[in-house]
Design a protein around this motif. Structure first.
Motif, mmCIF file in Angstrom:
data_model
loop_
_atom_site.group_PDB
_atom_site.id
_atom_site.type_symbol
_atom_site.label_atom_id
_atom_site.label_comp_id
_atom_site.label_asym_id
_atom_site.label_seq_id
_atom_site.Cartn_x
_atom_site.Cartn_y
_atom_site.Cartn_z
ATOM 1 N N ARG A 7 1.051 -1.292 0.216
ATOM 2 C CA ARG A 7 -0.115 -0.162 0.112
ATOM 3 C C ARG A 7 0.892 1.279 0.083
ATOM 4 O O ARG A 7 0.647 2.145 -0.707
ATOM 5 C CB ARG A 7 -0.787 -0.033 1.173
ATOM 6 C CG ARG A 7 -2.036 1.246 1.123
ATOM 7 C CD ARG A 7 -2.680 1.151 2.454
ATOM 8 N NE ARG A 7 -3.791 2.110 2.262
ATOM 9 C CZ ARG A 7 -4.376 2.608 3.438
ATOM 10 N NH1 ARG A 7 -4.330 1.920 4.665
ATOM 11 N NH2 ARG A 7 -5.404 3.438 3.523
ATOM 12 N N GLN A 11 0.875 3.955 -3.037
ATOM 13 C CA GLN A 11 0.575 5.558 -2.913
ATOM 14 C C GLN A 11 1.827 6.277 -3.422
ATOM 15 O O GLN A 11 1.622 7.247 -4.030
ATOM 16 C CB GLN A 11 0.477 5.723 -1.462
ATOM 17 C CG GLN A 11 -0.926 5.007 -0.993
ATOM 18 C CD GLN A 11 -1.055 5.122 0.676
ATOM 19 O OE1 GLN A 11 0.098 5.431 1.285
ATOM 20 N NE2 GLN A 11 -2.195 5.105 1.138
ATOM 21 N N ASP A 24 -6.258 5.388 -2.609
ATOM 22 C CA ASP A 24 -6.748 4.504 -1.609
ATOM 23 C C ASP A 24 -7.914 3.553 -1.976
ATOM 24 O O ASP A 24 -7.945 2.514 -1.958
ATOM 25 C CB ASP A 24 -7.304 5.120 -0.160
ATOM 26 C CG ASP A 24 -5.995 5.168 0.646
ATOM 27 O OD1 ASP A 24 -4.978 4.283 0.460
ATOM 28 O OD2 ASP A 24 -6.258 5.658 1.813
ATOM 29 N N ARG A 39 -11.342 -3.027 3.115
ATOM 30 C CA ARG A 39 -10.646 -2.115 4.020
ATOM 31 C C ARG A 39 -10.419 -2.707 5.538
ATOM 32 O O ARG A 39 -9.625 -2.736 6.097
ATOM 33 C CB ARG A 39 -11.516 -0.667 3.866
ATOM 34 C CG ARG A 39 -10.352 0.468 4.654
ATOM 35 C CD ARG A 39 -11.014 1.796 4.660
ATOM 36 N NE ARG A 39 -11.356 2.217 3.029
ATOM 37 C CZ ARG A 39 -10.502 3.315 2.758
ATOM 38 N NH1 ARG A 39 -9.605 3.744 3.409
ATOM 39 N NH2 ARG A 39 -10.616 3.595 1.450
#
Length: 299
Positions: A7, A11, A24, A39
């Protein structure tokens, strides 16, 4: 690599193109499809091991080219249903969900402003023109199961996707391949359909973006979505609306309804077109962003 590390990398790779919230959103759309990790699951299991990192590298590369995430993943959600998408179909949009909601509301309403269709004792018949993924007719059939639904598109590839979507969403839609601009009478399509009757409703989200508006279109739409389904010539932007409305005059049942999604800049002009063709009870409605977006009219 652990999913929490992935993650961070995801990003970092995309932060120059997209904002954090959108990144996200992409990340969890991908994890949901690839691993069924949402999530909340990520929060509970941040050390989940990712084995196929090359798949992520390919997705990140596509996102850097601003390819729509729906085309990368091959699916989109619309009105609570999952739809396959391809580059032969437009990606279903939230404002079209508002149109679908309006149609369902019009059929089911029992109040003072109820549609005459509400009190029709026979099963309703509906035609969607320019169906693409089939998101409009499939969503309507799923929510109005007694309605007999037909759908037209000029693109054979789009109809392949629409047929698959109908099958996967367990609804029966009568799909017809036809060029609506070269159709003189909808009843002439009987040879392509098991039985195309007089209709209670016609709905269409036809091409309506003028070439002069291309500068407003984001790269992810302009470079990837099918121009055939998007654009019309500047000198006749209401070409499809005029043709469909003319066909509707001859093929709708008495008090039948016509629904359009429209160009936000041409609300007044579209209303005038329908008035000049003799339609009644014309209602122009804004979408949630405050743009003129949809029209309902009766004959």
């Amino acid at each position: 690599m652990k999913i929490k590390e992935l993650r961070i990398q995801f990003q970092k790779e995309l932060q120059s193109i997209y904002d954090k919230e959108e990144i996200d959103s992409f990340f969890f759309m991908i994890t949901d499809i690839l691993y069924e990790i949402r999530r909340i699951d990520f929060t509970l299991n941040p050390d989940f091991e990712i084995e196929n990192k090359s798949e992520w590298e390919s997705i990140i590369s596509d996102l850097k080219q601003e390819k729509p995430i729906q085309y990368i993943l091959g699916e989109a959600w619309f009105y609570g249903l999952r739809f396959n998408v391809s580059e032969s179909t437009l990606i279903p949009r939230p404002e079209t969900e508002e149109l679908v909601e309006w149609i369902i509301e019009s059929v089911k309403s029992k109040g003072d402003n109820a549609s005459p269709l509400t009190f029709n004792p026979k099963p309703l018949t509906l035609l969607d023109i320019g169906t693409g993924t089939g998101c409009i007719p499939i969503s309507l059939k799923a929510n109005l199961p007694q309605t007999e639904v037909f759908a037209i598109d000029v693109s054979e590839k789009a109809l392949e996707v629409a047929n698959l979507n109908a099958k996967e969403n367990n609804v029966d839609i009568n799909f017809i391949q036809a060029d609506i601009l070269n159709t003189e009478d909808l009843l002439s399509l009987r040879t392509k359909s098991r039985n195309l009757p007089k209709l209670d409703m016609i709905v269409s989200n036809p091409p309506y973006v003028r070439n002069l508006e291309k500068e407003e279109i984001k790269k992810n739409v302009l470079d990837y979505e099918p121009h055939l389904a998007l654009f019309v010539e500047d000198n006749d932007a209401l070409l499809f609306y005029r043709k469909i409305a003319q066909l509707a005059k001859d093929n709708l049942q008495p008090k039948g309804l016509l629904f359009f999604e429209i160009n936000q800049y041409l609300g007044k002009e579209t209303v005038e077109l329908l008035e000049n063709l003799g339609f009644k009870n014309i209602e122009l409605r804004k979408d949630l962003r405050g743009n003129d977006r949809m029209i309902k009219a009766s004959i």
